[in-house]
Design a protein around this motif. Structure first.
Motif, mmCIF file in Angstrom:
data_model
loop_
_atom_site.group_PDB
_atom_site.id
_atom_site.type_symbol
_atom_site.label_atom_id
_atom_site.label_comp_id
_atom_site.label_asym_id
_atom_site.label_seq_id
_atom_site.Cartn_x
_atom_site.Cartn_y
_atom_site.Cartn_z
ATOM 1 N N GLN A 29 0.838 -1.183 0.000
ATOM 2 C CA GLN A 29 0.000 0.000 0.000
ATOM 3 C C GLN A 29 0.874 1.235 0.000
ATOM 4 N N CYS A 108 -1.170 -2.607 9.263
ATOM 5 C CA CYS A 108 -1.201 -4.068 9.143
ATOM 6 C C CYS A 108 -0.823 -4.710 10.474
ATOM 7 N N GLN A 126 -9.736 -1.670 1.948
ATOM 8 C CA GLN A 126 -8.297 -1.747 1.732
ATOM 9 C C GLN A 126 -8.018 -1.933 0.247
ATOM 10 N N ALA A 129 -6.247 -6.141 -0.135
ATOM 11 C CA ALA A 129 -5.916 -6.974 1.027
ATOM 12 C C ALA A 129 -7.172 -7.570 1.649
ATOM 13 N N CYS A 164 -4.596 -7.636 7.007
ATOM 14 C CA CYS A 164 -3.740 -7.693 5.819
ATOM 15 C C CYS A 164 -3.201 -9.099 5.614
#
Length: 164
Positions: A29, A108, A126, A129, A164
């Motif tokens: 990310q 995460c 997200q 994820a 995540c």
């Protein structure tokens, strides 16, 4: 092969290795550790649990929490809350204040849940994820893929969330 040629190959090889390492180690990310704005999805909390208004608070009521700590807001039933891009947003009833407590799980982690009971909301906003919900013995209860539509969820059997 001359020493100059070997040295040149060594320098080029080292450069390529450093370049490849930088790309392989980059996060999936954004590099920022802060939630991104824009691309938000709106959650609307369901009706308050029966008999759970602010006037009926029990003396022994405890507010739901996550560990490690995450940002949150309190909101009333039917009120919209925006879940910004990059977040897994979870809403759970907070009997201490008689409102829903919406957590914004951005970093995460595997979050341990305390005092999460009853029905609330969840939306996975997200970027690519999946989120994993675990039970008391560490078993996977649900996998929530990124989806723009919030849905109602019973938090009672969930003991932890990995976003995540």
């Amino acid at each position: 092969m001359s020493c100059t040629w070997r040295s040149t190959l060594g320098v080029v090889g080292a450069f390529l290795w450093v370049l490849l390492s930088a790309f392989a180690a980059s996060p999936a990310q954004a590099a920022s550790d802060e939630p991104r704005e824009g691309g938000g999805h709106t959650m609307v909390m369901p009706p308050a649990p029966r008999g759970e208004g602010p006037s009926s608070r029990a003396v022994a009521a405890v507010s739901p929490t996550v560990s490690p700590w995450a940002d949150y807001v309190h909101t009333t039933s039917g009120s919209p809350v925006t879940c910004a891009s990059g977040n897994l947003c979870t809403g759970v009833w907070d009997p201490v204040v008689g409102k829903y407590k919406v957590f914004f799980l951005y970093r995460c982690h595997q979050y341990s849940l305390s005092h999460w009971n009853g029905v609330g909301q969840v939306v996975n906003n997200q970027v690519g994820a999946a989120a994993f919900f675990y039970g008391q013995n560490g078993q996977v209860l649900d996998v929530v893929l990124p989806e723009p539509t919030p849905f109602t969820y019973d938090w009672t059997p969930v003991w932890s969330i990995r976003n995540c």
